[in-house]
Design a protein around this motif. Structure first.
Motif: not given
Length: 592
Positions: A188-193, A202-205, A209-216
């Motif tokens: 949900x609510x992600x870009x470049x996942x 997620x952003x650029x991940x 799996x099972x990650x929240x609010x993460x980048x790169x």
């Protein structure tokens, strides 16, 4: 041939024509452009209505239909079944060329007479309210997306199932609010996942799996805001976040947006490609100023949105399947030598200044033809007559150009004049990428469509919606909810919207709160997550051990050591943006 600077006759700004551009124009025998690349793109977009749908009747069978043409439009509109039928013949509308009038004046008259296709929705199953799509099942308000099932309110989504509010997303399931994502499950609510599951924000991940609010992140599990947790503690912390609450979710969105600014951003998403500038390019080579291009593109300049093998292309939007030698055109599928044209589908060759052409060759100024050759203004000619008349028309287009109300001059070598668009500016994708107010649009010579008078009766004010999805009753289905923007935005707001049954089932199943914006306004929020279709020249912001602003600390030593990275690049991040932008080498050092 040398570099040449010219002034755009539309925006009046300078633009540069490079020697290789002149070589391309010479190759396809067209003059150099008089509009800059950005104005050419905007002009093509004005002819593409993707999302504005209306109820009307087919002008042939009189059936009630859904169409991209309003019922008050002056165009003749046929439903898909009638348009593809043998009940009419497009060459019957053919006109003799009149050398006392400009070409585009005659072309406009022909356009008004030839039947237009109500919308493009091929092999749809229970998916009437979709456009520019094929092979969709149980979909609603899906645009430009193919091979989907049970998807809603999405654009450019492909092979997705049970998803809502997507943009440019592939092969995903049970996901919501994705932009530029691929192969995701319950994200949900992600870009470049890419290849991610059971995650949110997620952003650029990749492969997470099972990650929240993460980048790169790469190949990670059980992370919250880039901090690792044990599995049990992760689930405990996620449970506390109460994602079903709109208030809590809004606060988490704000926190995630702040966190994204603390991590580095890749200067451009260019993957598996060589000698390319632009953004979102995969597996291509020699592509300049190119955006959203996938798979085996070659020798491209000034392009937006392409698939599967186009080459030797310049100034084109929406092109696919091994097309070549196309210029200043839009919506081309398997075409060769397509110039100044739109909606050219299925193995066309040598088409100029034409619209809605299927499987044809050697056409000039034609509309709605199928399996035809040697036609001008839809009139059939012999090969000898055609080859003699076309050069004469081109000569007269230069001697007697079309001049619009703004004084813009259209000789041979230009895409259709802005005034010929069958759509108002705010009905088209031009409003999404080059937004204007009504006053600005009219001043610049575009038409504008005010909302229809619909006497919308709001049954549920926006501020009266339940905060938590668990408190939403099934009785809300079909009731008119007030959009939070209340029509005061510039995003084709519908003022009110309704929740459909399958949509509510999804929100409850995924524990997501009801949206506060109408589908159109939500679409514009997804567009705003993407960078503009424009490039700026910048330097890498890696200062050695840290980013220039000192916010991000490098995890390892880079090739340039403690000195500032010397690399420069073209990027869609403007210099005034707050993101930390790294070159490819510095990005790879940190993320991979």
């Amino acid at each position: 041939m040398t570099q040449e600077a010219r002034n755009c006759q539309n925006c009046k700004k300078k633009f540069v024509i490079e020697p290789e551009d002149f070589e391309f124009y010479e190759k396809i025998k067209v003059p150099a452009p008089t509009f800059c690349p950005e104005c050419r793109m905007q002009r093509r977009m004005v002819f593409r209505n993707e999302r504005s749908l209306y109820k009307r009747k087919c002008n042939l069978c009189k059936a009630d239909i859904i169409s991209i043409y309003h019922k008050d439009s002056p165009y003749t509109v046929y439903c898909q079944k009638c348009w593809w039928s043998d009940k009419w013949e497009s060459v019957e509308y053919g006109k003799n060329y009149d050398f006392s009038k400009s070409f585009f004046e005659q072309f406009k008259k022909l356009w008004l007479s030839v039947p237009q296709m109500a919308l493009i929705n091929e092999n749809a199953v229970n998916s009437d309210y979709c456009h520019s799509t094929q092979e969709n099942k149980n979909c609603y308000l899906v645009f430009g997306g193919d091979f989907n099932e049970d998807c809603f309110y999405s654009t450019f989504n492909f092979y997705c199932k049970d998803c809502l509010d997507l943009y440019w997303t592939f092969k995903s399931e049970l996901s919501y609010g994705l932009v530029d994502c691929d192969n995701c499950y319950k994200v949900f609510f992600s870009r470049y996942a890419n290849n991610c599951r059971d995650s949110a924000f997620l952003y650029d991940c990749h492969n997470c799996s099972d990650c929240f609010g993460c980048v790169g992140l790469r190949n990670k599990s059980y992370h919250i805001f880039n901090k690792p947790y044990l599995k049990e503690e992760y689930k405990k912390q996620i449970g506390k976040m109460n994602l079903g609450s709109f208030t809590n979710l809004s606060e988490l969105k704000e926190k995630f947006n702040e966190i994204k600014l603390k991590y580095l951003h890749r200067y451009a998403m260019i993957i598996g490609s060589y000698n390319c500038t632009g953004d979102n390019i995969k597996n291509s080579r020699n592509c300049l100023s190119t955006f959203d291009a996938h798979n085996n593109l070659e020798n491209i300049n000034d392009l937006w949105l392409a698939f599967d093998g186009p080459k030797d292309i310049q100034s084109v939007c929406h092109i696919s399947k091994n097309s070549e030698l196309c210029y200043d055109s839009c919506s081309v599928v398997s075409g060769s030598n397509i110039l100044f044209s739109k909606k050219i589908w299925s193995n066309n060759i040598n088409i100029q200044c034409s619209y809605l052409i299927i499987s044809s060759k050697d056409l000039f100024g034609c509309i709605g033809l199928r399996n035809k050759r040697y036609c001008i203004l839809n009139k059939q000619y012999s090969k000898e007559e055609y080859e003699k008349l076309v050069p004469q028309i081109i000569e007269y287009m230069n001697k007697m150009p079309y001049i619009d109300k703004q004084g813009r001059i259209y000789k041979y070598g230009e895409f259709f004049p802005i005034e010929l668009s069958p759509f108002a500016y705010n009905e088209t994708i031009a409003q999404e990428y080059f937004p204007l107010t009504k006053e600005q649009a009219i001043k610049e010579g575009y038409s504008w469509k005010d909302p229809d008078e619909r006497n919308i009766k709001i049954q549920i004010p926006n501020n009266k919606l339940p905060d938590h999805i668990k408190d939403v009753e099934d009785s809300i289905i079909g009731k008119t909810i007030e959009c939070e923007h209340q029509g005061e935005c510039n995003e084709q707001c519908t003022f009110g919207f309704k929740i459909i049954e399958k949509e509510l089932e999804f929100y409850k199943k995924m524990n997501l709160p009801l949206p506060r914006l109408c589908p159109n306004c939500r679409h514009y929020q997804r567009i705003k997550q993407r960078n503009p279709l424009k490039l700026w020249h910048r330097k890498c912001q890696c200062a050695g051990e840290n980013s220039e602003n000192g916010v991000y600390k490098n995890t390892i030593e880079h090739q340039h050591g403690k000195e500032h990275c010397p690399n420069e690049f073209e990027t869609t991040y403007s210099p005034d943006r707050k993101e930390i932008v790294y070159c490819e080498k510095c990005y790879q050092s940190e993320v991979v």
